[in-house]
Every structure is written in C-alpha cells, then in structure tokens.
Motif scaffolding. Structure first.
Motif, PDB file in Angstrom:
ATOM      1  N   TYR A  12      28.371  12.580  11.964  1.00  0.00           N
ATOM      2  CA  TYR A  12      29.543  13.053  11.226  1.00  0.00           C
ATOM      3  C   TYR A  12      30.438  11.883  10.817  1.00  0.00           C
ATOM      4  O   TYR A  12      31.024  11.887   9.738  1.00  0.00           O
ATOM      5  CB  TYR A  12      30.321  14.120  12.008  1.00  0.00           C
ATOM      6  CG  TYR A  12      31.220  13.592  13.089  1.00  0.00           C
ATOM      7  CD1 TYR A  12      32.560  13.322  12.825  1.00  0.00           C
ATOM      8  CD2 TYR A  12      30.744  13.378  14.378  1.00  0.00           C
ATOM      9  CE1 TYR A  12      33.400  12.839  13.821  1.00  0.00           C
ATOM     10  CE2 TYR A  12      31.575  12.914  15.373  1.00  0.00           C
ATOM     11  CZ  TYR A  12      32.900  12.638  15.092  1.00  0.00           C
ATOM     12  OH  TYR A  12      33.731  12.165  16.072  1.00  0.00           O
ATOM     13  N   ARG A  38      27.044  23.335   2.717  1.00  0.00           N
ATOM     14  CA  ARG A  38      25.661  23.837   2.712  1.00  0.00           C
ATOM     15  C   ARG A  38      24.726  22.889   1.977  1.00  0.00           C
ATOM     16  O   ARG A  38      23.603  22.653   2.413  1.00  0.00           O
ATOM     17  CB  ARG A  38      25.603  25.214   2.062  1.00  0.00           C
ATOM     18  CG  ARG A  38      26.156  26.294   2.944  1.00  0.00           C
ATOM     19  CD  ARG A  38      25.995  27.644   2.298  1.00  0.00           C
ATOM     20  NE  ARG A  38      26.613  28.654   3.143  1.00  0.00           N
ATOM     21  CZ  ARG A  38      26.939  29.851   2.737  1.00  0.00           C
ATOM     22  NH1 ARG A  38      26.727  30.205   1.481  1.00  0.00           N
ATOM     23  NH2 ARG A  38      27.484  30.717   3.571  1.00  0.00           N
ATOM     24  N   ALA A  41      24.219  19.725   4.076  1.00  0.00           N
ATOM     25  CA  ALA A  41      23.396  20.077   5.235  1.00  0.00           C
ATOM     26  C   ALA A  41      21.931  20.248   4.826  1.00  0.00           C
ATOM     27  O   ALA A  41      21.028  19.737   5.504  1.00  0.00           O
ATOM     28  CB  ALA A  41      23.928  21.350   5.890  1.00  0.00           C
ATOM     29  N   GLN A  45      19.213  17.532   5.842  1.00  0.00           N
ATOM     30  CA  GLN A  45      18.715  18.199   7.046  1.00  0.00           C
ATOM     31  C   GLN A  45      19.662  18.001   8.227  1.00  0.00           C
ATOM     32  O   GLN A  45      19.271  17.552   9.298  1.00  0.00           O
ATOM     33  CB  GLN A  45      17.302  17.726   7.371  1.00  0.00           C
ATOM     34  CG  GLN A  45      16.317  18.048   6.260  1.00  0.00           C
ATOM     35  CD  GLN A  45      14.925  17.541   6.526  1.00  0.00           C
ATOM     36  OE1 GLN A  45      14.721  16.629   7.319  1.00  0.00           O
ATOM     37  NE2 GLN A  45      13.949  18.132   5.860  1.00  0.00           N
ATOM     38  N   LEU A  46      20.935  18.325   7.975  1.00  0.00           N
ATOM     39  CA  LEU A  46      21.969  18.222   9.002  1.00  0.00           C
ATOM     40  C   LEU A  46      22.436  19.612   9.395  1.00  0.00           C
ATOM     41  O   LEU A  46      22.329  20.555   8.619  1.00  0.00           O
ATOM     42  CB  LEU A  46      23.169  17.426   8.460  1.00  0.00           C
ATOM     43  CG  LEU A  46      22.921  15.983   8.058  1.00  0.00           C
ATOM     44  CD1 LEU A  46      24.171  15.394   7.417  1.00  0.00           C
ATOM     45  CD2 LEU A  46      22.494  15.159   9.262  1.00  0.00           C
ATOM     46  N   ASN A  47      22.996  19.692  10.560  1.00  0.00           N
ATOM     47  CA  ASN A  47      23.632  20.923  10.991  1.00  0.00           C
ATOM     48  C   ASN A  47      24.920  21.080  10.174  1.00  0.00           C
ATOM     49  O   ASN A  47      25.695  20.116  10.057  1.00  0.00           O
ATOM     50  CB  ASN A  47      23.948  20.813  12.490  1.00  0.00           C
ATOM     51  CG  ASN A  47      24.505  22.071  13.071  1.00  0.00           C
ATOM     52  OD1 ASN A  47      25.303  22.772  12.454  1.00  0.00           O
ATOM     53  ND2 ASN A  47      24.093  22.353  14.293  1.00  0.00           N
ATOM     54  N   PRO A  48      25.188  22.254   9.609  1.00  0.00           N
ATOM     55  CA  PRO A  48      26.423  22.444   8.845  1.00  0.00           C
ATOM     56  C   PRO A  48      27.687  22.126   9.649  1.00  0.00           C
ATOM     57  O   PRO A  48      28.685  21.691   9.075  1.00  0.00           O
ATOM     58  CB  PRO A  48      26.382  23.926   8.456  1.00  0.00           C
ATOM     59  CG  PRO A  48      24.936  24.284   8.481  1.00  0.00           C
ATOM     60  CD  PRO A  48      24.328  23.432   9.563  1.00  0.00           C
ATOM     61  N   ILE A  49      27.625  22.283  10.957  1.00  0.00           N
ATOM     62  CA  ILE A  49      28.785  21.963  11.804  1.00  0.00           C
ATOM     63  C   ILE A  49      29.071  20.462  11.751  1.00  0.00           C
ATOM     64  O   ILE A  49      30.228  20.041  11.745  1.00  0.00           O
ATOM     65  CB  ILE A  49      28.562  22.450  13.258  1.00  0.00           C
ATOM     66  CG1 ILE A  49      28.511  23.982  13.266  1.00  0.00           C
ATOM     67  CG2 ILE A  49      29.648  21.919  14.191  1.00  0.00           C
ATOM     68  CD1 ILE A  49      28.083  24.577  14.587  1.00  0.00           C
ATOM     69  N   THR A  50      28.024  19.655  11.680  1.00  0.00           N
ATOM     70  CA  THR A  50      28.185  18.202  11.566  1.00  0.00           C
ATOM     71  C   THR A  50      28.908  17.850  10.273  1.00  0.00           C
ATOM     72  O   THR A  50      29.844  17.044  10.264  1.00  0.00           O
ATOM     73  CB  THR A  50      26.800  17.514  11.605  1.00  0.00           C
ATOM     74  OG1 THR A  50      26.169  17.818  12.851  1.00  0.00           O
ATOM     75  CG2 THR A  50      26.912  16.013  11.434  1.00  0.00           C
ATOM     76  N   SER A  52      30.775  19.881   8.447  1.00  0.00           N
ATOM     77  CA  SER A  52      32.133  20.435   8.528  1.00  0.00           C
ATOM     78  C   SER A  52      33.058  19.533   9.330  1.00  0.00           C
ATOM     79  O   SER A  52      34.225  19.366   8.981  1.00  0.00           O
ATOM     80  CB  SER A  52      32.107  21.827   9.157  1.00  0.00           C
ATOM     81  OG  SER A  52      31.461  22.736   8.309  1.00  0.00           O
ATOM     82  N   ARG A  53      32.530  18.952  10.384  1.00  0.00           N
ATOM     83  CA  ARG A  53      33.352  18.058  11.212  1.00  0.00           C
ATOM     84  C   ARG A  53      33.781  16.820  10.425  1.00  0.00           C
ATOM     85  O   ARG A  53      34.934  16.387  10.496  1.00  0.00           O
ATOM     86  CB  ARG A  53      32.587  17.663  12.468  1.00  0.00           C
ATOM     87  CG  ARG A  53      33.418  16.880  13.444  1.00  0.00           C
ATOM     88  CD  ARG A  53      32.755  16.774  14.778  1.00  0.00           C
ATOM     89  NE  ARG A  53      33.600  16.027  15.687  1.00  0.00           N
ATOM     90  CZ  ARG A  53      33.212  15.613  16.875  1.00  0.00           C
ATOM     91  NH1 ARG A  53      32.007  15.889  17.313  1.00  0.00           N
ATOM     92  NH2 ARG A  53      34.022  14.918  17.637  1.00  0.00           N
TER      93      ARG A  53
END
Length: 123
Positions: A12, A38, A41, A45-50, A52-53
């Motif tokens: 992040y 989205r 991500a 290939q990342l987690n959307p939370i990453t 968003s952070r």
C-alpha cells in the motif's frame, strides 16, 4: 504504473508512492480521477483493501478527495503541497548523505557542474 513490488515495503505504501510520483510528474492533475480501487486491484492482482488503504492515506494527507459514488480526485494545491514536503524531506534526510558521500569522494560543486555539462553533451 508498473507491477514491480518490493518485499521490504508494504505494497500500500509503494502504491501510494506511485500515485504521488504521478502527481509530481503531472500525469495526474487537480480534478483528475484516480483509477478506481477495483481497477487497480484487478490490474495488479492486489487486494482491494490494500488499494483502499493507499488511497485513504492520500485522502488523510489532503491530496485527494472522495466524491461519494464517483471515486477519488486530486485536489487543487496537492502538487505544491507534495513538492514542499518532498523538498523538505530531501534536504533533511537525503541531502546530508549525498554531502557525506561527496566529501568522502573528494568531489566539489565544480566537479558536479562539469559532470552535468558532460552529461548534457552526451545526452
């Protein structure tokens, strides 16, 4: 943006640094939308939370603003704010190490100017 992530820094933070570089380089301008969480991500290939952070940190630093239902947008004055903070960080954190290295190598300002001129001729 490229997808080369380094293990020594959280992703992040690396993503945030890339967005900051885009702002400093003028690739993102005030009023421009950041790529959606989205999309980033999925593309990297990342987690959307990453993602968003990273975006939340940019918002916390008042470089971007959230527009409900529309996404994140670069705000007016963000580039200038970044330039000020990056210049300060460079002068306080990086420049002392550069000066130390120059002294260790016996280089002075005229040596640097000469090397710069040579580089301009070759470039």
């Amino acid at each position: 943006m490229n997808a080369d992530w380094h293990d020594n820094t959280p992703i992040y933070r690396q993503l945030k640094a890339r967005v900051v570089e885009m702002m400093l380089d003028g690739l993102l301008k005030p009023g421009d939308a950041l790529p959606s969480v989205r999309k980033i991500a999925a593309d990297f290939q990342l987690n959307p939370i990453t993602v968003s952070r990273a975006y939340q940190e940019l918002a916390d630093e008042q470089l971007v603003e959230k527009k409900r239902g529309l996404g994140m947008y670069m705000i007016d004055g963000a580039r200038e704010k970044l330039l000020d903070s990056e210049r300060t960080r460079f002068l306080n954190e990086e420049w002392p190490a550069v000066i130390e290295r120059l002294n260790r190598l016996g280089l002075n300002a005229s040596d640097l100017l000469l090397a710069t001129k040579r580089g301009e001729k070759n470039g």
